[in-house]
Design an enzyme around this catalytic site. Structure first.
Site, mmCIF file in Angstrom:
data_model
loop_
_atom_site.group_PDB
_atom_site.id
_atom_site.type_symbol
_atom_site.label_atom_id
_atom_site.label_comp_id
_atom_site.label_asym_id
_atom_site.label_seq_id
_atom_site.Cartn_x
_atom_site.Cartn_y
_atom_site.Cartn_z
ATOM 1 N N GLN A 163 0.838 -1.206 0.000
ATOM 2 C CA GLN A 163 0.000 0.000 0.000
ATOM 3 C C GLN A 163 0.869 1.250 0.000
ATOM 4 O OE1 GLN A 163 -3.791 0.737 0.733
ATOM 5 N NE2 GLN A 163 -3.288 -0.674 -0.895
ATOM 6 N N GLU A 199 -3.578 6.030 2.044
ATOM 7 C CA GLU A 199 -3.326 7.349 1.449
ATOM 8 C C GLU A 199 -1.945 7.906 1.805
ATOM 9 O OE1 GLU A 199 -6.431 7.981 -0.013
ATOM 10 O OE2 GLU A 199 -7.348 6.450 1.239
#
Lengths: 328, 169, 753
Positions: free
Chosen positions: C652, C719
């Site tokens: 990620q 994010e």
């Protein structure tokens, strides 16, 4: 895609006769550009005449040292050929700088010369475009300008030619062999493309039904010291903003032979003849390289969105000549 | 404008009648139920549809099926033999070389073909010695040779590692 | 007619058809592969022996064996009998009305089943929402809006016939011009949650904030920075185009639909079509990337369902083309941001302001929290933020990876670098000097904030102390070399509205169901790990079921909220199951035990500020002749709390950092101001990073547990990787060249000399 018929003729002459006689017919080779444009209905042939199995896929050595490349040779096969890698490295590098391995396995040498522009207004059938639809105007000139031409453009069209291979071919004085309805002929790559001022809808001087069957590379000792440099917005898998194909021979500090062509700046692979003349016989110095590049680009007509191509082309030419001088 | 063609897909012979407009990718996915190759852009700009066509990797979205009667097609599904995955597939799992998985079959076919190309001595645009007999697949070479396969999850670092491990073994 | 000669039996179609029907079967696209028929989350071969595997285990993705063969089933790939294909027709004007429709030629084309336009499309019960409704009026609000659709027997016919539909328009002037000096900029209102939630901005926060006296602080400052930064429109471009397969029957309506969550679109579409709750079932076990583009918008579901209504009982397949995706599924809005910083002689900030101007659609206000990070990042007594929007004839923008901070930190963090240069201070030192003890606006404590440690660890690993003080000091082989750094932060929110069920069967197997989705983040693996940990059993005794609206409702995946929201809910379900088991005297009845619980309230959510942090380091090379930019090295150290799975978490972060590299060097959607269209609307024109653009990327996670946020102790990781990356790279490019580029992307023309 508009519905079309598919044919696989038995020989070149029947393929040529078929396409010559039907304005809505088109040759199909690798298809990477044609099928792409057919999906968007930028091109709408009603008949595809498959020539992939008809044109040669061989590379032959000619007496005198040149090479004859069958138009059906794939871009990867050509780039990997030992003779090309040793004797014409600029061509191998140009091919390898284009597209991706997957596309280059499909794309043929003959088809690569005939790639259509990547101008986004050409590729969008809802936009005015003189190249796609003569007389509708040029939406690109006052639109998104990053990829547009700075040399040789006309009011009617500012599109660039996308091929890398053709830039190297132009530098190497390659000759295209064709078979058309009126027989065979040979065309210098540097004379293959038409000026957009003469009507941008036709990219080349080829007649309807005229098929590229082979490309001939003349013997060229200077080509052994040659390189291709492609400057683009991604490190790979992107079209050129500016590219330079160059071959250089330096003796006793002076330029004794030079070949220079630019990509990404014009409607065709741009042979930089002015720069070549300025370099020949002069000392191989940074100042002379720069002066030659500036002489070539003196005629450049930039728009706000592509003005950077002029200094970029100048710097890339100088950088390339510097590198080749060090190697020579 | 329909024609009958036969394709050999992952070792199985398949005969079908198709619209001349049908791409190899759509023939595989919509007509033959072979959904391993993916449609990402449909214009040769992403590589998700990569298959081997007669032994070479290609973007199947730009290939007309009708022009490839009799062709041999290998997809990522055909690289595995049941539960026995291809070494490149195993390496992709081991290195976590994918996330959403959509570009993955194309990446894997491309990697397998790329290793063969390197064995054949094919150069790349970043090859220091264009004329070298042997290709040394360092990370830069692998990245360049795999750049025709976009990955928006951006697993590139792991993709290169996965291929590098196979190339070394 | 066409025919398929299947020479090998059993055909995939036959096998899969047999599997459709039961809840479990529908979840198992791998039925054609018997070895994996147990489903991705429970395939024993994929979880390393099957034991343990709770939180913290470095497990490989459980669905890996499916994905490497291309056998994970994405929306368009669900095998259905005799499908029809729908191809949408898009507007070629940006503003105006449709005055005439002629579908005659299209309908005459063999194989065409029907043509939908606003004249004949079903009237929706909820027709006003531009991210859900289509074909409800003659109004055109942006270039590339759906104005029709053709349904046909084949993909080829549907697409060709769409081009035969003739539309006439009455056009109005086009306005797509984002400028900070427009006199019609306005303060956004009610941008959150389809206008149903309070707060001006998308995250529910106010558009403007003020603390202390900014002007006085600025006046007292010894060193000042006042700079404007811009970011362009960007597009998500997940590899999987937005696709749906819809089947409308008198009973159930089924929609296979790539989506970031199954519950939200199921509810939106249920409302739009005025359906009984539960009649529409939305299934999405695998999603080929989303990044924000498969959350708020549901247009592809709407138009597929409209097509399916036209041919009841016959499945209708739709996939947007790559070009269509540029206008139909949202984009990151362009921004113009002014940042002012004032510092005292010692580098202590005395004033911070951040004023953002963004574009949004006339059709619907979308306003993101671009200034959010500047509210929390650094201490300063005088501070303010503001957000203004320009309403333009553009498609509705939406969330895109790191919404708000991804763009906002490209303003704050380069400004901090500019201030460090003015101070002659190391940029890390400047940041450490301004580390706040509590949230600078709310005064609330941070649940955990290890930013300083991220910098310390990053500096050590990157070799930061060897950095030259002066720009343009290093060159090699024609390349100028520089290094840069930036801070990162992103909130770790918990979204409301998740429910999970936990079940224990007599045979000792546990089943956890939640209508969550795996968009490539690793949810299939990590939620199973959380469930195993919460239940206190080895992973191989747990079956996880997600990606189906028939399961208990869940929030969508986005804003780095997935693990926090769904994991917390699963913990609650596990606790409830244990309680039920205790109440049953520790034995399992023959019919099994099952509980379904909602996400519990937690008073701590109002007492702390929750967020992830990071320090981003970049090495950049800029070619002296051409201005080409390369990023040979990125290094990020992240505080994302306790790590649930180091393999998927690292991916990620790696993906986020690569996104940061990509948005810095490449990404920009050009808009033609005359026509209002996105010009470079394909992957040849819209560049995002290819493999060759990416060099070495190092990812380190501190792994410090956050003891307040949730039972796992984990913070968001989706994010944070993209935040600050652009600033670190741009700061490094300044270090390399002495040229400060304040406008993304950092293309070579901006560095060419």
């Amino acid at each position: 895609m508009k519905p079309f018929a598919y044919e696989r003729p038995v020989d070149v002459s029947s393929a040529v006769t078929t396409v010559a006689g039907r304005p809505e017919a088109s040759f199909l080779a690798g298809g990477t550009n044609l099928v792409d444009l057919m999906k968007m209905e930028v091109l709408t042939p009603e008949l595809l005449v498959d020539v992939r199995h008809l044109v040669s896929r061989r590379i032959e050595t000619l007496t005198g040292g040149g090479l004859r490349i069958g138009a059906g040779v794939s871009n990867n096969e050509l780039a990997a050929d030992r003779r090309i890698r040793r004797r014409y490295p600029v061509l191998s590098q140009a091919l390898l700088a284009g597209a991706s391995y997957q596309l280059r396995n499909l794309a043929t040498v003959g088809g690569n010369f005939l790639q259509r522009t990547r101008c986004p207004y050409f590729r969008d059938v809802t936009m005015p475009c003189n190249k796609r639809e003569p007389g509708t105007g040029c939406a690109a000139r006052d639109g998104h300008q990053r990829d547009l031409a700075v040399l040789g453009a006309s009011d009617s069209c500012v599109a660039t030619h996308p091929s890398d291979m053709a830039v190297a071919m132009a530098a190497l004085d390659a000759v295209v062999h064709t078979v058309g309805p009126s027989g065979e002929r040979s065309i210098q790559v540097n004379e293959l493309y038409r000026s957009p001022a003469d009507g941008p809808e036709r990219d080349t001087v080829l007649e309807r039904g005229e098929l590229i069957t082979a490309v001939e590379l003349p013997a060229s000792p200077v080509a052994a010291t040659s390189r291709y440099r492609k400057v683009r917005d991604r490190a790979s898998y992107a079209f050129a903003l500016v590219s330079v194909a160059a071959a250089l021979e330096v003796r006793d500090g002076s330029v004794t032979e030079v070949r220079l062509a630019l990509g990404g700046v014009a409607h065709k692979p741009w042979r930089a003849a002015t720069a070549e003349r300025a370099l020949l016989g002069r000392p191989a110095t940074e100042a002379n390289f720069r002066a030659a590049a500036e002489a070539e680009l003196a005629a450049a007509q930039a728009l706000a969105g592509n003005a950077f191509k002029v200094p970029l082309a100048r710097n890339t030419i100088v950088s390339m000549l510097r590198t080749l001088t060090e190697e020579a | 404008m329909e024609q009958k063609i036969t394709l050999r897909v992952d070792g199985k012979e398949r005969t079908l009648t198709i619209d001349a407009r049908t791409t190899l990718l759509d023939a595989l996915r919509e007509r033959l139920g072979v959904t391993s190759p993916k449609k990402g852009c449909d214009h040769g700009q992403c590589g998700a549809c990569t298959v081997m066509l007669d032994g070479r990797r290609v973007t199947s979205c730009l290939v007309l099926a009708v022009a490839n009667d009799g062709a041999e097609v290998v997809t990522a599904a055909g690289l595995a033999h049941g539960d026995d995955l291809h070494p490149v597939q195993r390496s992709f799992i081991a290195e976590d070389a994918f996330q959403c998985g959509y570009c993955t079959p194309g990446q894997i076919v491309s990697a397998v073909a790329m290793l063969r190309e390197a064995e054949e001595g094919w150069p790349s645009v970043v090859s220091e010695d264009l004329d070298a007999d042997r290709v040394v697949l360092d990370r830069e070479e692998i990245a360049e040779r795999m750049s025709g396969n976009l990955c928006r999850c951006a697993a590139y670092v792991n993709i290169v590692s996965a291929i590098e491990k196979v190339a070394r073994s | 007619m066409t025919s398929v000669n299947e020479t090998n039996e059993p055909s995939r179609r036959a096998v899969l058809k047999a599997g459709v029907g039961g809840l479990g079967a529908a979840m198992l696209p791998s039925m054609a592969e018997p070895a994996h028929a147990a489903g991705p989350a429970t395939a024993p071969s994929a979880v390393g022996g099957g034991a343990a595997g709770g939180i913290g285990a470095a497990l490989k993705r459980v669905e890996g064996p499916l994905k490497v063969r291309g056998a994970a089933t994405y929306a368009f790939e669900w095998p259905v009998e005799n499908p029809a294909y729908l191809y949408p027709l898009l507007s070629t004007i940006a503003s105006g009305r449709i005055t005439a429709v002629d579908a005659g030629d299209a309908l005459a084309e063999p194989g065409v089943i029907g043509v939908l336009t606003h004249m004949n499309a079903p009237r929706l019960a909820w027709a006003e929402e531009p991210e859900v409704a289509v074909l409800q009026s003659d109004k055109v609000a942006y270039h590339g809006q759906i104005v029709g659709a053709v349904i046909a027997d084949s993909i080829e016919t549907a697409r060709y016939a769409a081009g035969l539909v003739k539309l006439e328009y009455a056009t109005e002037p086009v306005d797509v011009d984002l400028r900070a000096d427009r006199d019609d900029l306005r303060k956004p209102e009610h941008a959150q949650g389809f206008g149903q939630l309070p707060g001006d901005l998308m995250n529910g926060s106010p558009a403007d904030t003020t603390v202390g006296d900014f002007a006085a602080g600025m006046a007292s400052a010894v060193h000042r920075v006042d700079a404007t930064y811009t970011t362009p429109v960007q597009h998500h471009n997940p590899m999987e185009p937005h696709a749906a397969v819809a089947t409308w029957t008198d009973d159930e309506i089924t929609l296979y639909c790539g989506s970031q969550g199954v519950s939200t679109p199921q509810e939106l579409l249920t409302r739009a079509f005025g359906l009984q709750p539960g009649r529409l079932r939305l299934i999405s076990p695998y999603v080929g990337g989303a990044f924000g583009s498969k959350d708020f918008s549901a247009l592809w579901g709407t138009v597929a369902l409209m097509g399916a209504q036209l041919v009841p009982g016959r499945p209708v397949k739709l996939a947007f083309t790559r070009q269509q995706m540029f206008t139909l599924v949202g984009h990151r809005p362009a921004s113009i941001q002014r940042v002012q910083l004032g510092a005292d002689a010692a580098g202590k900030l005395v004033a911070i302001s951040h004023d953002a101007v963004q574009e949004t659609a006339k059709a619907k206000q979308y306003a993101e929290q671009t200034v959010q990070a500047s509210r929390s990042m650094y201490a300063a007594p005088g501070r303010r933020t503001s957000t203004r929007i320009a309403l333009l004839d553009v498609p509705v923008p939406t969330i895109m990876r790191g919404p708000g901070e991804a763009t906002g930190m490209f303003a704050l963090e380069p400004a901090m670098d500019e201030l460090a240069v003015k101070l002659g201070m190391d940029p890390i030192e400047l940041r450490l000097r301004n580390e706040p003890e509590t949230h600078p606006e709310t005064g609330q404590p941070f649940s955990s904030r290890h930013l300083a440690k991220c910098f310390e660890e990053g500096a050590r690993r990157f070799g930061w102390k060897h950095r030259d003080k002066k720009p343009r000091a290093r060159r090699k082989d024609g390349w100028l070399i520089g290094t840069g750094v930036a801070a990162a932060t992103y909130p770790s929110p918990r979204l409301p509205g998740s429910t999970a069920s936990a079940r224990l069967d007599k045979n000792g197997r546990y089943t956890v169901r939640i209508a969550a989705a795996d968009i490539g983040t690793g949810t299939w693996t990590t939620l199973a790990q959380i469930a195993a940990e919460a239940l206190g059993v080895p992973l191989d005794r747990v079956t996880l079921q997600i990606g189906d609206s028939a399961y208990p409702r869940a929030s969508s995946g986005g804003f780095s909220s997935g693990m926090n929201s769904w994991g917390t809910t699963i913990y609650a379900a596990a606790r409830a199951l244990h309680t039920a088991l205790d109440e049953n005297g520790g034995s399992v009845p023959p019919e099994g035990l099952q509980v379904t619980v909602g996400m519990p309230d937690d008073p701590k959510l109002k007492q702390y500020e929750f967020g992830s942090y990071g320090a981003q380091f970049a090495e950049v090379r800029v070619h002296e002749d051409t201005g080409e930019v390369r990023v040979p090295r990125l290094l990020g150290v992240f505080d994302v709390g306790r790590v649930i799975n180091p393999v998927t978490a690292r991916s990620q972060l790696l993906g986020g950092m690569t996104w940061g590299l990509s948005m810095t060097l490449h990404e920009e959607t050009a808009i033609d101001h005359r026509y209002g269209n996105f010009v470079n609307n394909d992957l040849g024109g819209y560049h995002f990073a290819a493999n060759a653009d990416v060099g070495s990327i190092e990812v380190h996670m501190l792994g410090e547990r956050d003891s307040h946020i949730n039972p796992m102790g984990s913070k968001g990781a989706g994010e944070i990787g993209i935040i600050g990356t652009a600033a670190a790279i741009a700061n490094a490019a300044y270090d390399a060249t002495g040229i400060r580029v304040r406008d993304l992307p950092l293309t070579l023309d901006k560095l060419l000399r």
